[in-house]
Design a protein around this motif. Sequence first.
Motif, PDB file in Angstrom:
ATOM      1  N   THR A 130       0.827  -1.211   0.000  1.00 16.23           N
ATOM      2  CA  THR A 130       0.000   0.000   0.000  1.00 16.23           C
ATOM      3  C   THR A 130       0.856   1.253   0.000  1.00 16.23           C
ATOM      4  OG1 THR A 130      -0.082  -0.024   2.426  1.00 16.23           O
ATOM      5  CG2 THR A 130      -1.918  -1.104   1.243  1.00 16.23           C
ATOM      6  N   HIS A 131       0.247   2.319  -0.522  1.00 18.98           N
ATOM      7  CA  HIS A 131       0.799   3.681  -0.470  1.00 18.98           C
ATOM      8  C   HIS A 131      -0.105   4.512   0.424  1.00 18.98           C
ATOM      9  CE1 HIS A 131       2.875   3.928  -4.663  1.00 18.98           C
ATOM     10  NE2 HIS A 131       3.751   3.681  -3.732  1.00 18.98           N
ATOM     11  N   ASP A 132       0.420   5.591   0.929  1.00 22.61           N
ATOM     12  CA  ASP A 132      -0.434   6.662   1.434  1.00 22.61           C
ATOM     13  C   ASP A 132      -0.544   7.619   0.259  1.00 22.61           C
ATOM     14  OD1 ASP A 132      -1.516   9.018   2.537  1.00 22.61           O
ATOM     15  OD2 ASP A 132      -0.645   8.571   4.507  1.00 22.61           O
ATOM     16  N   TYR A 133      -1.741   7.852  -0.234  1.00 22.07           N
ATOM     17  CA  TYR A 133      -1.915   8.685  -1.421  1.00 22.07           C
ATOM     18  C   TYR A 133      -1.366  10.098  -1.217  1.00 22.07           C
ATOM     19  CZ  TYR A 133      -4.984   5.056  -3.411  1.00 22.07           C
ATOM     20  OH  TYR A 133      -5.514   3.892  -3.909  1.00 22.07           O
ATOM     21  N   ALA A 134      -1.149  10.506   0.034  1.00 25.89           N
ATOM     22  CA  ALA A 134      -0.548  11.813   0.311  1.00 25.89           C
ATOM     23  C   ALA A 134       0.854  11.922  -0.278  1.00 25.89           C
ATOM     24  CB  ALA A 134      -0.482  12.066   1.816  1.00 25.89           C
ATOM     25  N   MET A 135       1.487  10.785  -0.562  1.00 25.06           N
ATOM     26  CA  MET A 135       2.853  10.784  -1.095  1.00 25.06           C
ATOM     27  C   MET A 135       2.927  11.205  -2.551  1.00 25.06           C
ATOM     28  SD  MET A 135       4.340   7.268   0.355  1.00 25.06           S
ATOM     29  CE  MET A 135       4.196   6.784   2.050  1.00 25.06           C
ATOM     30  N   TYR A 136       1.800  11.124  -3.286  1.00 23.61           N
ATOM     31  CA  TYR A 136       1.888  11.484  -4.700  1.00 23.61           C
ATOM     32  C   TYR A 136       0.674  12.211  -5.257  1.00 23.61           C
ATOM     33  CZ  TYR A 136      -0.670   7.105  -5.579  1.00 23.61           C
ATOM     34  OH  TYR A 136      -1.588   6.094  -5.567  1.00 23.61           O
ATOM     35  N   LEU A 137      -0.364  12.419  -4.457  1.00 24.53           N
ATOM     36  CA  LEU A 137      -1.521  13.166  -4.943  1.00 24.53           C
ATOM     37  C   LEU A 137      -1.540  14.559  -4.336  1.00 24.53           C
ATOM     38  CD1 LEU A 137      -4.418  10.565  -4.994  1.00 24.53           C
ATOM     39  CD2 LEU A 137      -3.372  11.728  -6.924  1.00 24.53           C
ATOM     40  N   GLY A 138      -1.430  15.545  -5.200  1.00 25.77           N
ATOM     41  CA  GLY A 138      -1.453  16.929  -4.744  1.00 25.77           C
ATOM     42  C   GLY A 138      -2.566  17.725  -5.370  1.00 25.77           C
TER      43      GLY A 138
ATOM     44  N   ASN B 114      -4.783  17.429  -0.379  1.00 28.89           N
ATOM     45  CA  ASN B 114      -4.008  18.388   0.409  1.00 28.89           C
ATOM     46  C   ASN B 114      -3.273  17.736   1.576  1.00 28.89           C
ATOM     47  OD1 ASN B 114      -4.711  20.726  -1.080  1.00 28.89           O
ATOM     48  ND2 ASN B 114      -6.706  20.754  -0.080  1.00 28.89           N
ATOM     49  N   ASP B 115      -3.397  16.428   1.735  1.00 28.31           N
ATOM     50  CA  ASP B 115      -2.794  15.742   2.884  1.00 28.31           C
ATOM     51  C   ASP B 115      -1.267  15.826   2.898  1.00 28.31           C
ATOM     52  OD1 ASP B 115      -5.348  15.140   3.689  1.00 28.31           O
ATOM     53  OD2 ASP B 115      -5.191  12.982   3.320  1.00 28.31           O
TER      54      ASP B 115
END
Length: 173
Positions: free
Chosen positions: A112-120, A142-143
Amino acid sequence: MLIKSWVSPKTIRAKSEISGLGLFALENIVQGEVVAVKAGHIVTEDILIKNKVLIRDNYDQITDELYLVPLNSEEDEQTLICLNHSCEPNLGVGGSAISVAMRAIKAGEELTHDYAMYLGNANFRLKCNCKRPNCRKIITGNDWQITQLQKRYKGYFAWYLSERIKKMTQSQI
């Protein structure tokens, strides 16, 4: 020529308790090991939005304005990696489109990823289903701005978000 994402032969897609299909470790994976590399066409947000029915959630944001996406149904299947979100992930981002193990991962674990790592993208919202103790419940584009996450994932953010964080940090000095 058909575009295709690469996934480690140490992984397999299977039903996920988080959402739909997930990617799982068939064998132990060591910290720092590359697990997947996303492929796609490089498009602007306008093209992403116009093709949202086809693309669904099968995209990676690689700069403030650019995304990696499939542009037909055959590419959709070939580029899909099936990495679900978790608020306690075991993968980080290397560069813009590489998924790398942040820690040792045991056979059988979902990757799994934390989408905060690549979604801006400020318009992104997702109800989280990771069921982890530190779950944020709602995931947004915005995370990446959450200081605690910036510290926890330092070195594992997509390049363009690392640049945003660096500029944000410098402006606070």
